[in-house]
Design a protein around this motif. Structure first.
Motif, mmCIF file in Angstrom:
data_model
loop_
_atom_site.group_PDB
_atom_site.id
_atom_site.type_symbol
_atom_site.label_atom_id
_atom_site.label_comp_id
_atom_site.label_asym_id
_atom_site.label_seq_id
_atom_site.Cartn_x
_atom_site.Cartn_y
_atom_site.Cartn_z
ATOM 1 N N GLY A 63 -4.817 7.575 7.680
ATOM 2 C CA GLY A 63 -5.872 7.793 6.494
ATOM 3 C C GLY A 63 -6.304 6.629 5.528
ATOM 4 O O GLY A 63 -6.450 6.965 4.486
ATOM 5 N N GLY A 64 -5.946 5.590 6.046
ATOM 6 C CA GLY A 64 -6.204 4.411 5.228
ATOM 7 C C GLY A 64 -4.885 3.903 4.431
ATOM 8 O O GLY A 64 -5.046 2.904 3.502
ATOM 9 N N MET A 65 -3.776 4.729 4.313
ATOM 10 C CA MET A 65 -2.731 4.318 3.634
ATOM 11 C C MET A 65 -1.673 3.965 4.214
ATOM 12 O O MET A 65 -1.209 4.699 5.290
ATOM 13 N N SER A 66 -0.646 3.322 3.841
ATOM 14 C CA SER A 66 0.600 3.093 4.431
ATOM 15 C C SER A 66 1.542 4.503 4.530
ATOM 16 O O SER A 66 1.589 5.056 3.327
ATOM 17 N N ASN A 67 2.349 4.488 5.529
ATOM 18 C CA ASN A 67 3.097 5.867 5.543
ATOM 19 C C ASN A 67 4.669 5.454 5.609
ATOM 20 O O ASN A 67 5.385 6.187 5.830
ATOM 21 N N GLY A 68 4.963 4.195 5.357
ATOM 22 C CA GLY A 68 6.345 3.756 5.259
ATOM 23 C C GLY A 68 6.915 3.198 6.428
ATOM 24 O O GLY A 68 8.047 2.574 6.544
#
Length: 364
Positions: A284-289
């Motif tokens: 979704g355009g964001m880092s997830n770790g």
């Protein structure tokens, strides 16, 4: 002409291949980061020419000088200017191309758009200007190290020779053991032989470079514009030799079903992770770790010594050309440093934008 990238952590590069110097100005690095010329030089040494038989024989020390932005061994919040003076130019190698654009170079575009074009070594369009990327990236990597974020780039394919997969630590160790900077030592030897075979007949070869960033926190990037994968794709595609960018599985997602590639969640050591990492660490355009994984397709060096067709723009007639000079038979080994640095620039920018790093003072 746009020469800058980044919002909070902004890198502006300058200079040309056969000019006086190349370098970068980094604006937005917070104060109190311990930084030295040696930190930057270590990264520049990865991309400098003349280090092995698979790179250009042009010899340059690429020794960086820091002109501003550091006081008593630490950044002071002001713009950091780093410069590398060119010392081994041979502009006579390029005089024949004043009115004759080289195939698959940017020459014709520059001539058409700007008219006044420094054709020596490709001028501002040369791969040598990526020294500025590496100066900016070296500072970004030092900033990211505070949060234990590590980035490595390695060659995964040259021509049709593909490297086998290895874990992060093995890759980090192996890329320092061969001139191709490949994490698979067996494949590295075959890649080296292929590159040298193309060099022997005056040709070049392309390949793929993968970049992996680990320990990136969750929440970098925005869901619409300012997506982390969007910004990574932008900076990687802005490397001159790159013709394609993938994040995670990339184009392979088109051959799978959702049930095959969805990254399912799990609790692991009291942390939220995913069982797989097909999305390359960005959802979704964001880092997830999860580790952020990107790949770039690097074209063969367009400067080859084989006879090629071109045109004489002054006489407006067809012309045969042969490119002399000193060129890389494969750009991939040196591009690894540029891909690492480019990724670091984007991650440092987003770490500041997302509040993980204070924009003014690291001691706050």
């Amino acid at each position: 002409m746009s020469n800058s990238i980044g919002e909070k952590f902004k890198v502006t590069t300058f200079g040309s291949s056969h000019g006086v110097a190349v370098g970068a100005i980094v604006d937005g690095c917070p104060a109190n980061l311990e930084l030295s010329a040696e930190d930057i030089q270590k990264e520049l040494n990865k991309r400098k020419p003349g280090t092995s038989s698979v790179t250009t024989p042009r010899k340059e020390d690429d020794e960086v000088q820091i002109l501003s932005g550091i006081f008593e061994g630490k950044t002071d919040g002001t713009p950091i200017a780093g410069v590398v003076f060119n010392k081994n130019q041979k502009s006579k190698d390029y005089s024949m191309f004043k009115n004759t654009p080289r195939p698959s170079h940017g020459d014709f575009g520059w001539m058409s758009k700007y008219g006044n074009y420094d054709y020596n070594g490709g001028g501002r369009g040369s791969g040598r200007v990526t020294i500025g990327h590496v100066i900016g990236g070296a500072i970004a990597k030092k900033l990211l190290k505070i949060h234990n974020i590590e980035i490595i780039s390695h060659v995964t394919q040259i021509g049709d020779i593909k490297a086998s997969k290895h874990d992060f630590e093995t890759l980090k160790e192996n890329i320092e053991k061969n001139p191709v900077r490949c994490g698979d030592l067996k494949a590295a030897k075959e890649m080296e032989e292929l590159i040298l075979a193309k060099k022997e007949v005056g040709d070049s070869i392309g390949g793929i470079v993968e970049t992996i960033a680990v320990n990136v926190p969750q929440g970098l990037g925005e869901p619409v514009f300012g997506r982390l994968d969007g910004d990574l794709a932008r900076i990687l595609m802005n490397i001159g030799a790159v013709k394609g960018v993938e994040i995670g599985l990339g184009f392979d997602v088109s051959t799978h079903t959702g049930s095959q590639i969805n990254d399912e969640y799990q609790i692991n050591d009291n942390k939220v992770t995913t069982k797989t990492n097909n999305s390359g660490g960005i959802i979704g355009g964001m880092s997830n770790g999860m580790p952020i994984v990107s790949r770039i397709a690097v074209k063969p060096t367009p400067s080859i010594s084989k006879c090629q067709d071109s045109i004489d723009l002054e006489k407006m007639e067809n012309k045969k050309i042969e490119i002399k000079g000193r060129h890389d038979p494969c750009i991939c080994p040196r591009v690894t440093a540029v891909a690492e640095s480019s990724t670091a620039i984007v991650l440092a920018d987003h770490m500041i934008r997302s509040g993980f790093i204070h924009p003014a003072n690291l001691n706050i």
